[in-house]
Structure formats: structure tokens, C-alpha cells
Design an enzyme around this catalytic site. Structure first.
Site, PDB file in Angstrom:
ATOM      1  N   ASP A 235      19.422 -20.301 -34.423  1.00 47.24           N
ATOM      2  CA  ASP A 235      18.995 -19.122 -33.674  1.00 47.24           C
ATOM      3  C   ASP A 235      17.564 -18.772 -34.076  1.00 47.24           C
ATOM      4  O   ASP A 235      16.967 -19.438 -34.935  1.00 47.24           O
ATOM      5  CB  ASP A 235      19.943 -17.940 -33.938  1.00 47.24           C
ATOM      6  N   HIS A 281      26.217 -16.864 -20.372  1.00 47.26           N
ATOM      7  CA  HIS A 281      26.257 -15.725 -19.442  1.00 47.26           C
ATOM      8  C   HIS A 281      24.975 -14.894 -19.491  1.00 47.26           C
ATOM      9  O   HIS A 281      24.746 -14.040 -18.636  1.00 47.26           O
ATOM     10  CB  HIS A 281      27.501 -14.859 -19.681  1.00 47.26           C
TER      11      HIS A 281
END
Length: 374
Positions: A235, A281
Site C-alpha cells: 500500500d 469497488h
């Protein structure tokens, strides 16, 4: 009118009730049509929808007042006791306890209220599966954004941050709100990861790359379930630092590492399974297809990618948690919640084969779409 003509024009009659109808001269019961009253649909579901926020704000207020942590480990309290402890008038104290009991968050015995197993497991601070972070984020961040949902629908723009002055929802955000966000994501992810690990067999994989892995909740839970599995949280640098702290708290620094980077630019190699959980999403279709192509290129032959999401059904009629999460993406991101058919098509396009969907029940996901690299 002759009887045979009258019978020919009559449709439905009270044929078994002879005699005259009181107050009606010359009209026999056999000649009166039946009037069938049409049943109206109940308005109760609309009332439930319209007042849904009442239940949420009751939970949020009780959490903000630290009610459930106060009642940890079997402690119980009376209305008077809560009023005194929190400095409340007795009237609102009683209303709050009654409301929480009605919602299944508290139970009452001999005039004293205590946590139900649900509250004891998920709403007491310090518990392994503490869910309070998400409750707090929904109250302090999402609630206001949802209040502007009609605006988001008209503009196709998020309402919890301003794309005109921010490059992402994280840039320029209040540090306290960001801390709330990451704590919420950790609490939401922890139980979901446990259910994912039970539904998808990862025993034949050796190294997992958690793409956009956030706080590392998935890696911590999955490594607890699979003793031979090692993992990497990949990340942005400030997020990887949060994950490193959570991993250290879990005592898993020997099996879980962190790596800084942007998954739209490159992915680390030497991993045989990729996890994309509550990531796709956030993004539009073009970015998602590009991400899956990058995943395919980085995986070895025999490797797999696991997409864990609240999946909208292929007919796009539900289920409600996925459809409403999709609207949440409208106020928060540029993405939406996609269907198994959409994910399957993108996986096939990227080169993955033997695509399948596995269903399960968890707070942040209802299934996983899995593709394998030949």
C-alpha cells in the site's frame, strides 16, 4: 325485466342470501353485485426505511457514550445508575437503555441492563473483533455524506471530499477523520477476513500479496488460519506504516511484511496468490481491468487472484447490502460494486482461467471471484 334477461346481465351475486336488503326497495340479495375491496400493500416497510437512521443513531450515540465498554465482562446497570454515571437526566437514560434493548444490543434482567453477546463481542473496546471503529466512521464521516446523496446522484461526484481540490479522499483530510477511517477499515476487515479464509482454501499457497492491504487485517487473520502462509501488505507509505503497527501488535512480524508502492504503477513479484479485498469497488472499470492485467503479469503460472467484495447480483436487483454499498461508493469514490459476471469477464480478458465465484456471509463481503493463471 324478465328473470332470464336479468340473469344474463348479472355477473356476481349473493345467490345464497334470499330476501330483500334492508333499505333497498325491490332489490333482492340475489340481484346485488359483490363489491370486492382491494387490499392495499402495507406501509410498514416504508416506515422502516424512513426511520432506519433512528436505529443507527441510537447505536452511534450509545457507542459515543461508551455504554458497551462500560458494561463489559458481564457488568450490569440500572437506569438510575447510568444516569448518575454519565451525568444524564433519568428520562433520556431510560430511553437509551430501552432503545438498545429493543435493537438487541442490551438485555434486561431484574431491572438491570447488560450487553448481549453481539455487543460484548463487537462493541467493547480492546476486543479482538471490535467493530466500533466502523460505527464511529459511519457516524462522523459517512452520515453527513449520505445526507447529500441526491447531490451525488445529480453530479456523479463524491460528497465526503472535494475532487476539485483533492487528488484523493485521503489528501488534505483531517488527521482525526483519517484515523477513524483506518480504524473502521480494520474492524470491518477483521471478521470478513476470517470468513474469507473459511470459504476459500489457501492451504496450497505460500505467499500472499495483499494489494491495497490497508491496516493488514486480512493478512493477520489469514496467517492465523493458515500456519504456513506468509504475506505482504502492499500500500501507500503512510498506510503501510499503519499496517506495520497492527502486525506488530498481533505478533506476526516474522510472517507478515509491508511494502510501499502504488498498485497502479507496479506490483511486487514472488507471490503466488494476490488478494484484492474491498479495492476494486473504489475504481472505474478501466482502472480495474488494468489492475487485473498487472496482477496476471506479476503472478507465476499456477498462481491465483482473489477478489473479495460485496457482490451485486448479475441481474442488478440486489442484494441490499451490496447495492447500498455501491451507493456508498458514489459518495466516497469513482467506483461502484460490481457483479460476478463483470469480474469474471475482466479476469478472462486479463488471461485468467478456471474463474469461479465462492459465496459467504461477512460484514464487508458476500463472496469472492477467483481466477487462476495457466
Amino acid at each position: 325485466m324478465p328473470n332470464h334477461q336479468r340473469s344474463a346481465t348479472r355477473t356476481t351475486t349473493l345467490a345464497h342470501q334470499p330476501g330483500s336488503i334492508p333499505g333497498e326497495t325491490g332489490l333482492r340479495a340475489a340481484d346485488r353485485p359483490i363489491v370486492t375491496k382491494q387490499e392495499l400493500p402495507s406501509a410498514v416497510p416504508l416506515m422502516a426505511l424512513s426511520t432506519g437512521f433512528w436505529a443507527f443513531k441510537t447505536l452511534a450515540a450509545a457507542h459515543e457514550l461508551d455504554l458497551f465498554s462500560r458494561l463489559a465482562s458481564g457488568a450490569a446497570i440500572t437506569v438510575a445508575g447510568l444516569a448518575e454515571a454519565l451525568g444524564l437526566h433519568q428520562r433520556p437514560a431510560e430511553m437509551l437503555l430501552t432503545g438498545c434493548a429493543a435493537l438487541g444490543l442490551l438485555e434486561k434482567t431484574d431491572g438491570r441492563y447488560r450487553n448481549t453477546p453481539l455487543s460484548e463481542t463487537y462493541l467493547v473496546k480492546g476486543k479482538a473483533y471490535y467493530f466500533g471503529g466502523f460505527v464511529q466512521m459511519a457516524d462522523k464521516r459517512l452520515y453527513a455524506g449520505w445526507g447529500r446523496l441526491a447531490e451525488a446522484l445529480r453530479t456523479n461526484r463524491p460528497t465526503t471530499w472535494d475532487p476539485a481540490v483533492q487528488s484523493s479522499m485521503f489528501e488534505g483530510e483531517d488527521p482525526t477523520m483519517l484515523a477513524l477511517f483506518w480504524e473502521a477499515m480494520h474492524s470491518l476487515s477483521t471478521m470478513t477476513a476470517r470468513k474469507l479464509g473459511e470459504a476459500v482454501d489457501l492451504s496450497h499457497f505460500r505467499r500472499l500479496l495483499d494489494i491495497g492491504g490497508g491496516s493488514g487485517a486480512y493478512d493477520i487473520e489469514l496467517c492465523k488460519q493458515y500456519g504456513a502462509l506468509r504475506a505482504t501488505v502492499f500500500d501507500l507509505p503512510h498506510v503501510a506504516a499503519i499496517a506495520a503497527g497492527k502486525i506488530a501488535e498481533a505478533g506476526l512480524t516474522d510472517r507478515i511484511e509491508t511494502a510501499d508502492g502504488n498498485f497502479f504503477e507496479q506490483l511486487p513479484g514472488d507471490h503466488d496468490v494476490h488478494l484484492l479485498s474491498m479495492i476494486m469497488h473504489d475504481w472505474d472499470e478501466a482502472k480495474n481491468r488494468a489492475l487485473l492485467r498487472r496482477s496476471f503479469e506479476a503472478l507465476p503460472s499456477g498462481g491465483a487472484v482473489v477478489i473479495s467484495e460485496l457482490l451485486v447480483n448479475d441481474e442488478k436487483t440486489g442484494p441490499a447490502p451490496a447495492a447500498l454499498m455501491s451507493l456508498n461508493m458514489l459518495i466516497e469514490t469513482e467506483g461502484r460494486n460490481y457483479t460476478p459476471a463483470e469480474y469474471s469477464a475482466w479476469l478472462e480478458e486479463a488471461g485468467f482461467r478456471h474463474v469461479e465465484t465462492v459465496w459467504f456471509d461477512a460484514p464487508a463481503a458476500n463472496g469472492a471471484v477467483i481466477g487462476r493463471k495457466p
